[in-house]
Design an enzyme around this catalytic site. Structure first.
Site, PDB file in Angstrom:
ATOM      1  N   TYR A 145      35.757  44.894  -8.200  1.00 20.84           N
ATOM      2  CA  TYR A 145      36.488  45.069  -6.821  1.00 20.84           C
ATOM      3  C   TYR A 145      37.397  46.339  -7.100  1.00 20.84           C
ATOM      4  CZ  TYR A 145      41.571  43.865  -5.264  1.00 20.84           C
ATOM      5  OH  TYR A 145      42.427  43.826  -4.693  1.00 20.84           O
ATOM      6  N   ASP A 230      37.403  35.513 -12.981  1.00 18.06           N
ATOM      7  CA  ASP A 230      39.016  35.902 -11.919  1.00 18.06           C
ATOM      8  C   ASP A 230      38.070  34.795 -10.583  1.00 18.06           C
ATOM      9  OD1 ASP A 230      39.486  36.432  -9.190  1.00 18.06           O
ATOM     10  OD2 ASP A 230      39.896  38.669  -9.507  1.00 18.06           O
ATOM     11  N   ILE A 232      39.571  34.089  -8.013  1.00 21.45           N
ATOM     12  CA  ILE A 232      40.378  33.730  -7.084  1.00 21.45           C
ATOM     13  C   ILE A 232      39.469  33.291  -5.716  1.00 21.45           C
ATOM     14  CG2 ILE A 232      39.687  36.251  -6.372  1.00 21.45           C
ATOM     15  CD1 ILE A 232      42.716  36.141  -5.995  1.00 21.45           C
ATOM     16  N   LYS A 272      42.368  33.859  -1.003  1.00 21.56           N
ATOM     17  CA  LYS A 272      41.559  33.592  -0.304  1.00 21.56           C
ATOM     18  C   LYS A 272      41.828  31.981   0.016  1.00 21.56           C
ATOM     19  CE  LYS A 272      41.051  37.826  -1.580  1.00 21.56           C
ATOM     20  NZ  LYS A 272      41.268  39.414  -0.523  1.00 21.56           N
TER      21      LYS A 272
HETATM   22  C1  LIG Z   1      38.466  39.145  -7.389  1.00 24.11           C
HETATM   23  C2  LIG Z   1      39.825  39.930  -6.337  1.00 24.11           C
HETATM   24  N1  LIG Z   1      40.927  39.176  -7.650  1.00 24.11           N
HETATM   25  C3  LIG Z   1      41.614  40.115  -7.353  1.00 24.11           C
HETATM   26  C4  LIG Z   1      42.227  40.520  -5.930  1.00 24.11           C
HETATM   27  C5  LIG Z   1      43.680  40.735  -6.148  1.00 24.11           C
HETATM   28  O1  LIG Z   1      44.402  39.452  -4.737  1.00 24.11           O
HETATM   29  P1  LIG Z   1      45.890  38.684  -4.489  1.00 24.11           P
HETATM   30  O2  LIG Z   1      45.662  39.307  -3.362  1.00 24.11           O
HETATM   31  O3  LIG Z   1      45.979  37.667  -4.816  1.00 24.11           O
HETATM   32  O4  LIG Z   1      46.488  40.006  -4.988  1.00 24.11           O
HETATM   33  C6  LIG Z   1      41.856  40.048  -5.166  1.00 24.11           C
HETATM   34  C7  LIG Z   1      42.068  40.622  -4.077  1.00 24.11           C
HETATM   35  O5  LIG Z   1      40.962  41.246  -2.699  1.00 24.11           O
HETATM   36  C8  LIG Z   1      39.636  40.138  -5.017  1.00 24.11           C
HETATM   37  O6  LIG Z   1      38.953  40.458  -4.487  1.00 24.11           O
END
Ligand SMILES: Cc1ncc(COP(=O)(O)O)c(C=O)c1O
Length: 471
Positions: A145, A230, A232, A272
């Site tokens: 990312y 991570d 998410i 997400k």
């Molecule tokens: C793998 C990953 N981690 C963290 C984030 C950041 O997320 P947030 O909007 O909750 O700060 C993203 C956002 O695209 C992401 O893809």
């Protein structure tokens, strides 16, 4: 006189990477069906806009949650004052239940091990602060990312050392790639404090295999380092193979209450899975109480508003709704991903088989004028400026092979996606036919006005199609 600090101007933020440049380019000329049909279509943002109606209809049925009321009585004053950095207990409980459910209830989470943060961005940075010194390193599998350069390095001074993964095995992590990255870091006199993975992966849109997770656990056990997972996108897995959380593997291997158990930390958030990046809800889950305690102190810099916590605690405690939402949202995402894959196929473009996330990892190597990152940037510029699609080049994700692009599919309407795929198809056709005709390379193709013409024609066609569909 220099007005800004060295830290503020230090370029590890990555602001000038093509990922951020593409977002800026889009801002100058954003596509709009009616007002700007020739504008740039945003395909560089991993947002989920497919299920807002579900959330909105829940909100309409639950006005008390928005109106700061509990059992019909106002709790406005209570919420207005609440700023305990331990978070609202009912929200943390609802959040861990949701996290467990996403993992098929194969693992449970203790709300006391949760630290709430303003988005996963803040969760990742906080973990870096807690686990590493300046000039310590974290190993990250590539592609990763693009925001991580900013989130992990910028303010903490921590270094990222890439674990190079390649298309030869679908970008999976191998023992030799991890060991090679570890040794490379050592040669640079960096102390390796851990590995950070995203599972499911952004930008690959794939879930990690059990074998990869086993490998990672073995490696961090051997080297006595941390592992941040991570997760998410853990509730954004829409087809098989399903998602396996690192916690599940630790549990299966009976590693609970061992040293390695304490060195594994999860990052989560609702940006997400619930499509709420603007609400800024993130979380750290750690098995180590000292990490939880340090991160809780740090969280004063990025708390989640109590109003948001309250609203979401009511929403996520509604078990029937959260199950309904998840099932429906995943169906929609799967359908949308298939639409994009088939649109790409029609344009003669393939992508990595994926089962998760809000994007595809698209293979445009055959469209490069040469197998170089310069050629990738050249192609990217043409796609952004001429084809008018903002996508993210693999180099912005630190991919080690030129020609891959991350293309998002859930932040637009189906019509817009259709138009984007038509633009891409015409571009590929014109590129290949020009190539065949004159054997010139991509670089020598300049046809600005021609491209403008077919974009406007496609916009017209897309409206025409839609009108017919609606009739
Ligand atoms: C793998 C990953 N981690 C963290 C984030 C950041 O997320 P947030 O909007 O909750 O700060 C993203 C956002 O695209 C992401 O893809």
């Amino acid at each position: 006189m220099v007005l800004l600090s060295r830290k503020a101007t230090f370029n590890s933020h990555g602001q000038d990477s093509s990922y951020f440049l593409g977002l800026q380019e889009y801002e100058k000329n954003p596509y709009h069906q009616l007002h700007n049909p020739q504008g740039i279509i945003q395909m560089g943002l991993a947002e989920n806009q497919l299920s807002f109606d579900l959330l909105e209809s829940w909100l309409a049925k639950n006005p008390d949650a928005v109106g700061c009321k509990r059992d019909g009585k106002s709790i406005f004053r209570e919420l207005a004052l609440f700023q305990d950095y331990h978070g609202l207990p009912e929200f943390k409980k609802a959040l861990v239940d949701f996290m467990a459910e996403i993992r098929g209830n194969k693992v449970t989470f203790d709300p006391n091990h949760v630290v709430l943060t303003a988005g996963a961005t803040s969760a990742n940075e906080t973990l870096m602060f807690c686990l590493a010194e300046q000039r310590d390193a974290f190993l990250l599998p590539t592609p990763y990312y693009p925001g991580f350069d900013r989130d992990l390095k910028w303010r903490t001074g921590v270094e990222i050392v890439p674990i190079h993964c390649t298309s030869s095995n679908r970008f999976q992590i191998t023992a030799s790639a991890i060991e090679e990255a570890y040794q490379r870091a050592r040669k640079q006199n960096l102390r390796v404090k851990g590995i950070l993975i995203t599972n499911p992966s952004n930008p690959l849109g794939t879930t990690m295999t059990r074998a990869e997770l086993d490998l990672l656990i073995n490696f961090i056990t051997d080297k006595e380092i941390h592992l941040i997972s991570d997760e998410i996108y853990s509730g954004t897995v829409f087809s098989s193979p399903g998602f396996v959380s690192i916690m599940e593997v630790l549990k299966e291997r009976n590693l609970e209450k061992t040293e390695v158990w304490d060195r594994v930390h999860i990052v989560y958030g609702l940006s997400k899975d619930l499509g709420l990046p603007g609400f800024r809800v993130g979380a750290i889950y750690s098995n180590d109480p000292t990490v939880v305690s340090a991160a809780t102190k740090m969280s004063s810099f990025g708390l989640v508003s109590s109003q948001t916590q309250y609203l979401l605690s009511v929403m996520l405690s509604d078990k029937k709704f959260r199950n309904y939402y998840t099932a429906k949202n995943l169906k929609r995402l799967q359908k949308r991903q298939r639409k994009m894959v088939s649109g790409l196929e029609k344009a003669g473009i393939g992508c990595l088989d994926s089962n998760a996330g809000l994007f595809c990892w698209v293979d445009m190597r055959h469209l490069l004028s040469s197998n170089t990152f310069e050629a990738e940037m050249e192609l990217w510029e043409r796609i952004v400026c001429d084809v008018k699609l903002n996508i993210s080049p693999g180099s912005s994700c630190h991919c080690s092979e030129p020609g891959w692009f991350r293309v998002c599919f859930a932040n637009m309407s189906e019509d817009t996606l259709k138009l984007a795929m038509q633009r891409l198809k015409s571009f590929v056709n014109s590129t290949t036919s020009s190539k065949n005709k004159s054997h010139r390379d991509l670089k020598s193709l300049t046809k600005e006005s021609h491209i403008e013409k077919w974009i406007s024609r496609l916009s017209f066609l897309s409206f025409h199609d839609r009108e017919q569909d609606e009739r």
